[in-house]
Every structure is written in structure tokens, then in C-alpha cells.
Design a protein around this motif. Structure first.
Motif: not given
Ligand SMILES: Cc1ncc(COP(=O)(O)O)c(C=O)c1O
Length: 352
Positions: A79-81, A181, A183-184, A208, A211
Motif C-alpha cells: 500500500g502507499s501506507d 499523494d 491515491a484518488y 495505489t 482505489k
Molecule cells: C490519500 C490517501 N493516501 C494513501 C492511502 C493509503 O492507501 P493504500 O491502501 O495504498 O495504503 C489512502 C487510503 O485511504 C488515502 O486516502
């Protein structure tokens, strides 16, 4: 100056772990990693008796093509986490350095910083959720090593203007790493800013598959950055971050048929988002629906707490975002299937 001068000196100097997989060269009888020589029980675990490739080339190639970068500009993790955590640990000295965020925004930047005992400097977004570049620069201190910008932002859904991000990138050169970031971004009208990494070695992008690619359970996130930053983070990344079944799920999702399905779904989610935004705006008790470029809507209610409970009683779980600045009356609703969205509207329209 290299971007690596901003990183922790001890991380640059340390001898990283050298795994059996990294040291192996060819061979057919593998007795170097204390794995089981026998296959595990059940078809689901096929191939899992062996440690997985740390950064599988087939997956890297597909992600590089998808994101329009070179393979050596990618780090794929859980994950990006995971990339957020690695960045904080590689760049921020505990008790000395800091990150900078713009609340209201995604919570993991601050959580990772606190775990590392790095300070969190806040330069809040304006009341309309736009980012003031001057406000961010005014909040900068010499201890800030990482500046996170989330676009489209979570939990508002509002994108940050590309011109503001470019100005920040210019102004932060030699001072901090700028992490965008995205992600969306697949749900947004604005394109990815990934091209910036060819021009600035201190800019990195988070992407990521959780989503738009429907793979939150596989935990596949990618950092796009200068190869020196990628190499630095690989020094501290655990040796086998990507479970084999997750890599296979990602490869299937990124196949031509998988990509066609994802594009169709993104289109459908955007259409549902527009439909929901219009419909919600007419529901009694809804004060406002924030314009969103993500796969969710932040909605202001006369009684957000009561609405949350009412939805929950009907089996619908949404996100309570009232703790965020400027969102004290808001809930965040992910866009679901048309049937799920219709059910949300039905429950909200019932008189309490
Ligand atoms: C803005 C943002 N960045 C990163 C993440 C983490 O995503 P990942 O599932 O890739 O760890 C999220 C998850 O909700 C997010 O909203």
C-alpha cells in the motif's frame, strides 16, 4: 545538492540486510533460504513455499507503463501506507526533524511521523480547502524534511491546483522532499503530476491500486521518485514486501482486460458521484455537498452525528469526519454500487 543530503546520514551509511533471494544467482536446487522444498497445502498457496521476488519485474514493468515512468523510478510496497512510513523513517531523525501537512488531510502522514517521534508542522488549508503556497512556505522550518500534499485531498475530495504544486516544488528545492499523494487521481479531471519527478529530484508521487483498481485487500502501493530516493528506501524496506498472491492479483488487474474493466468502473463511479451529489443536495437536512474529484463525497448535515447513527442503524457505515478542521458538520460517503447509493438516499429521505 542531492536530495539524499536531506536524508538521515545513518540510513545512508548503514549496511542493509542482504537476503538469500538477493544473493542467489541462478540454480535449480534452492537450499539457501531455509524454505520448505514442498508445496503448501491447497491450490491458493501455489508457489508460496518460496520467498517472493522483492520487486517483481513483470509487475514493475506494468506499473511503470501505467504511471508513465521508468522502472528504476518505482518502489512497490504494501500500500502507499508503507511508502509513507519508509519516507518518514529515512528522512526524519527522531526527536529532531519534522513533516509538514495541510489539515484537513489523510491521517497516516501524521501517524507515521509520531511513530518516528518526528514533529508535525501544520499549515491548514483555507476554509474553501484551497492550498496557499505562501502559507505552506511561511510554516516551513529548517527541521521540516518532508512536505505531504494530497490531491485530490482526502477527506474533502478537492484537488490542489497543479500550479500551486509546481510552485511548491520550485520553492522546496534543497529544503525538503515534496510528496504528492495521488491515491484518488484516477477519479480526477486533473492529470497526474508524475512528470515532475524527471525535473525535480526532491519530488515524489504516491500511487495505489487500492482505489480505482479495486485491490485494497492486496496492499499494492507505489512510490514514484528519483532512483536515488528509491534506492535509499530499499535499504530499510523489509526484504520480501510483496506476497506472491497479491502480485498475481495485481498482474491480473493490470492486464489489458483488467485495465478495460477498471476504466469502465472509473467512468461509472464518476457518473454515480455526479448523480449522488445532485441527489444529496436535495435531501432535507443536507447543508452542502462538497465538490469532489475522488471516489467519495464529503457532505455537510444539520445533524451529522444523528445522520451517522441513522445510517448505521440501517446497516450503512460511512466515515465520520467531524474531527477535522472546517468539517465539524460533515460525513464522508464513499461512492458504492448504484443499488447501495440508492439505499443511502432512501434512508436519508426517510423522516427521522
Ligand atoms: C490519500 C490517501 N493516501 C494513501 C492511502 C493509503 O492507501 P493504500 O491502501 O495504498 O495504503 C489512502 C487510503 O485511504 C488515502 O486516502
Amino acid at each position: 545538492m542531492s536530495v539524499l543530503d536531506l536524508a538521515r546520514a545513518e540510513i545512508r551509511a548503514m549496511q542493509p540486510y542482504s537476503s538469500a533471494r538477493m544473493e542467489a544467482s541462478g540454480g535449480t536446487i534452492l537450499l539457501n533460504a531455509n524454505e520448505s522444498a514442498w508445496a503448501p497445502f491447497g491450490e491458493a498457496g501455489e508457489g508460496c513455499n518460496r520467498y517472493p521476488d522483492p520487486q517483481p519485474v513483470a509487475l514493475m514493468d506494468r506499473l511503470a507503463a501505467l504511471y508513465g515512468v521508468r522502472r528504476d523510478q518505482l518502489l512497490v510496497g504494501r500500500g502507499s501506507d508503507e511508502a509513507i512510513d519508509l519516507l518518514v523513517r529515512a528522512f526524519c531523525r527522531a526527536g529532531e526533524d519534522a513533516i509538514l501537512i495541510q489539515p484537513p488531510t489523510f491521517g497516516m502522514y501524521a501517524v507515521c511521523a509520531r511513530i518516528q517521534n518526528a514533529a508535525v508542522v501544520e499549515a491548514p488549508l483555507a476554509a474553501d480547502f484551497t492550498l496557499g503556497v505562501d502559507a505552506v512556505l511561511a510554516a516551513m522550518t529548517p527541521t521540516v524534511k518532508l512536505v505531504f500534499v494530497c490531491t485530490p485531498n482526502n477527506p474533502t475530495g478537492r484537488p490542489i491546483a497543479p500550479a500551486a504544486i509546481e510552485r511548491l516544488a520550485q520553492a522546496l528545492a534543497g529544503r525538503a522532499l515534496l510528496i504528492i499523494d495521488e491515491a484518488y487521481v484516477e477519479f480526477a479531471d486533473t492529470p497526474s503530476m508524475a512528470g515532475l519527478i524527471d525535473r525535480y529530484d526532491h519530488v515524489a508521487i504516491l500511487r495505489t491500486l487500492s482505489k480505482a483498481w479495486a485491490l485494497a485487500g492486496a496492499r499494492i502501493g507505489t512510490l514514484l521518485a528519483h532512483p536515488d530516493v528509491i534506492a535509499l528506501l530499499r535499504r530499510i524496506m523489509p526484504p520480501y514486501p510483496l506476497p506472491l498472491p497479491c502480485v498475481e492479483a495485481a498482474l491480473a488487474a493490470l492486464s489489458p482486460a483488467g485495465q478495460a474493466q477498471a476504466r469502465g468502473r472509473i467512468h461509472q463511479i464518476k457518473a454515480e458521484r455526479a448523480r449522488m451529489a445532485d441527489a444529496l443536495a436535495t435531501v432535507p437536512g443536507v447543508r452542502a455537498v462538497l465538490a469532489s474529484q475522488a471516489n467519495f463525497l464529503a457532505v455537510r448535515f444539520d445533524d451529522a452525528g444523528g445522520t451517522y447513527q441513522r445510517l448505521l442503524a440501517a446497516g450503512i457505515v460511512v466515515r465520520d469526519v467531524r474531527r477535522y478542521p472546517h468539517l465539524g458538520d460533515a460525513l464522508r460517503l464513499t461512492i458504492g454500487t448504484p443499488q447501495e447509493n440508492a439505499r443511502v438516499l432512501d434512508v436519508l429521505r426517510e423522516t427521522p
